[in-house]
Write an enzyme that holds these catalytic residues in place. Structure first.
Site, PDB file in Angstrom:
ATOM      1  N   TYR A 125       0.945  -1.226  -0.009  1.00 43.69           N
ATOM      2  CA  TYR A 125       0.008  -0.023   0.082  1.00 43.69           C
ATOM      3  C   TYR A 125       0.647   1.159  -0.001  1.00 43.69           C
ATOM      4  O   TYR A 125       0.776   2.086   0.879  1.00 43.69           O
ATOM      5  CB  TYR A 125      -0.713  -0.026   1.336  1.00 43.69           C
ATOM      6  CG  TYR A 125      -1.938   0.914   1.293  1.00 43.69           C
ATOM      7  CD1 TYR A 125      -2.592   1.484   0.115  1.00 43.69           C
ATOM      8  CD2 TYR A 125      -2.505   1.276   2.449  1.00 43.69           C
ATOM      9  CE1 TYR A 125      -3.523   2.153  -0.159  1.00 43.69           C
ATOM     10  CE2 TYR A 125      -3.596   2.152   2.389  1.00 43.69           C
ATOM     11  CZ  TYR A 125      -4.325   2.562   1.327  1.00 43.69           C
ATOM     12  OH  TYR A 125      -5.343   3.472   1.296  1.00 43.69           O
ATOM     13  N   ILE A 162       9.466  -1.195  10.169  1.00 43.62           N
ATOM     14  CA  ILE A 162       8.616  -0.607  10.781  1.00 43.62           C
ATOM     15  C   ILE A 162       7.594  -0.246   9.868  1.00 43.62           C
ATOM     16  O   ILE A 162       7.662   0.596   9.076  1.00 43.62           O
ATOM     17  CB  ILE A 162       9.493   0.921  11.392  1.00 43.62           C
ATOM     18  CG1 ILE A 162      10.636   0.339  12.067  1.00 43.62           C
ATOM     19  CG2 ILE A 162       8.578   1.770  12.141  1.00 43.62           C
ATOM     20  CD1 ILE A 162      11.589   1.681  12.464  1.00 43.62           C
ATOM     21  N   CYS A 164       5.078  -2.730   9.035  1.00 45.14           N
ATOM     22  CA  CYS A 164       5.121  -3.589   8.011  1.00 45.14           C
ATOM     23  C   CYS A 164       4.095  -3.901   7.264  1.00 45.14           C
ATOM     24  O   CYS A 164       3.957  -4.856   6.420  1.00 45.14           O
ATOM     25  CB  CYS A 164       5.511  -4.900   8.687  1.00 45.14           C
ATOM     26  SG  CYS A 164       4.428  -5.584   9.894  1.00 45.14           S
ATOM     27  N   GLY A 165       2.853  -3.451   7.497  1.00 47.18           N
ATOM     28  CA  GLY A 165       1.661  -3.405   6.571  1.00 47.18           C
ATOM     29  C   GLY A 165       1.196  -4.872   6.716  1.00 47.18           C
ATOM     30  O   GLY A 165       1.299  -5.632   7.844  1.00 47.18           O
ATOM     31  N   GLY A 167       2.990  -7.401   5.725  1.00 43.42           N
ATOM     32  CA  GLY A 167       4.059  -8.316   5.339  1.00 43.42           C
ATOM     33  C   GLY A 167       4.728  -8.652   4.067  1.00 43.42           C
ATOM     34  O   GLY A 167       5.342  -9.552   3.923  1.00 43.42           O
ATOM     35  N   THR A 185       3.772  -3.673  13.357  1.00 43.52           N
ATOM     36  CA  THR A 185       2.553  -2.744  13.244  1.00 43.52           C
ATOM     37  C   THR A 185       1.750  -2.417  14.261  1.00 43.52           C
ATOM     38  O   THR A 185       1.801  -3.302  15.253  1.00 43.52           O
ATOM     39  CB  THR A 185       1.665  -3.665  11.970  1.00 43.52           C
ATOM     40  OG1 THR A 185       0.547  -2.938  11.637  1.00 43.52           O
ATOM     41  CG2 THR A 185       1.433  -4.940  12.263  1.00 43.52           C
ATOM     42  N   CYS A 342      -5.364  12.325  -4.788  1.00 41.07           N
ATOM     43  CA  CYS A 342      -4.046  11.884  -4.743  1.00 41.07           C
ATOM     44  C   CYS A 342      -3.373  11.922  -5.719  1.00 41.07           C
ATOM     45  O   CYS A 342      -2.107  12.359  -5.974  1.00 41.07           O
ATOM     46  CB  CYS A 342      -3.845  10.803  -3.727  1.00 41.07           C
ATOM     47  SG  CYS A 342      -4.299  10.925  -1.916  1.00 41.07           S
TER      48      CYS A 342
END
Length: 379
Positions: A125, A162, A164-165, A167, A185, A342
């Protein structure tokens, strides 16, 4: 034509946009109070009005691109709500350990089903690296490989991820570079899926705040995490990394970057997408690392985020028929608005995407920067 409508029409002309025009980037207005609401509430009113169906636009990404390129965001300031955002950010630390969980509850715990359908196989992401890539999956694998090569990974190294979402990096690095990865996380949903996908690999997934880490690592990285650290905590982040990084270690930060230094974020983004977030500027990051880390490499590929966001939008729309069983139409409009505004911002170069490589002053050797991805996984 009332004064609010006239003012908005005149401002949009600077961006080549016409109210109720025929171009795909022209907004079609469905509610008479739209103009008053936008003039009084700024970006928050514009976003909420879209969520409520007060206006539509065929190409929202182009609408935002044109507005931002014309600097209309500087011509129409928000009301006292925006002022309060700034005051609040200056007086309070919005990214304390307690507040850090706000974004997790609102955004990352919204449901793994949404992200599984919108993202790539590794569920990254964050911005992909589109050099030589034909699709989202290739771009994200390129990004993972680029980071691994910038970190100079080799078998046996211990790596801290740091934020890690789900994975994705941990899985990729452990599988292809045979390193040990500790991923942290604050999201229960992310941790659950990360553990599943990394099963059988030399990976440990923890629910832990980065400020609570106190152990040595050969490499430390964060991908899309710095945006949630906050200006008041940038130096704390660098201090923690420096403390936990071995003398000859390497650390990398992958982050969205702002062209100027702010203490607050856009009100609509803050309320609906990323509460208490802050996109850092170059000055904020360099000031934070001073005395803790040395800069070895700074890589900007911000336009790649435009491509990434539009790919996410396409996948989200394709998956909506199945997702709408769990999410309502207001959520759909909110999510499309988020992705397109965005994308327009990166297209207009209002935001950047940076990868910073840093070391401690004890680092030995000559660091060689990486730009071209070598998919051989050479170590």
């Amino acid at each position: 034509m009332d004064s609010y409508k006239k003012t908005i029409a005149e401002l949009l002309e600077f961006a080549g946009i016409q109210l109720n025009g025929s171009a795909p980037y022209d907004p079609r207005i469905h509610h008479d109070q739209f103009y008053r609401r936008v003039m009084r509430e700024g970006s928050l009113g514009l976003g909420e009005a879209y969520m409520e169906g007060w206006w539509d636009c065929e190409r929202l990404d182009e609408f935002f691109y044109r507005i931002l390129r014309a600097n209309l965001d500087q011509k129409v300031k928000g009301n006292l709500k925006l002022l309060w955002q700034g005051v609040k950010a200056r007086l309070f630390n919005l990214q304390t350990k307690g507040h850090s969980k706000d974004i997790i509850v609102q955004h990352y715990n919204v449901g793994n089903d949404l992200y599984e359908k919108m993202l790539d196989e590794y569920m990254m992401y964050s911005c992909g690296y589109w050099q030589g890539a034909d699709n989202l999956g290739e771009a994200q694998e390129n990004k993972l490989e680029l980071i691994c090569q910038k970190l100079k990974l080799k078998p046996g190294l211990r790596v801290l991820d740091i934020g890690c979402g789900w994975g994705g990096f941990a899985e990729y690095a452990a599988k292809n570079y045979h390193v040990e990865v500790v991923g942290i996380t604050l999201s229960v949903e992310q941790a659950k899926l990360a553990k599943e996908r990394c099963k059988g690999l030399n990976v440990e997934i923890r629910i832990q705040d980065y400020r609570d880490v106190d152990e040595p690592f050969d490499r430390i990285l964060s991908i899309g995490m710095m945006e949630h650290v906050g200006a008041k905590n940038h130096r704390e982040y660098m201090k923690v990394v420096s403390h936990n990084l071995k003398d000859n270690g390497i650390t990398l930060v992958h982050t969205i970057g702002n062209n100027a230094s702010y203490q607050y974020t856009d009100p609509w983004i803050d309320k609906y997408i990323f509460p208490n977030s802050l996109i850092p500027s170059a000055a904020q990051l360099t000031n934070a690392m001073e005395g803790y880390l040395l800069l070895e490499d700074w890589h900007n590929f911000g336009l790649h985020y435009d491509y990434t966001l539009m790919a996410w939008l396409e996948r989200f729309r394709m998956a909506w028929s199945g997702l709408k069983k769990e999410y309502d139409n207001t959520f759909c409009r909110m999510w499309e608005y988020y992705l397109t505004c965005c994308a327009g911002s990166f297209r207009a170069r209002k935001n950047q995407l940076w990868q910073l490589v840093m070391v401690k002053d004890t680092f030995k050797g000559d660091y060689k920067a990486v730009r071209s991805v070598n998919q051989t996984h050479s170590v």
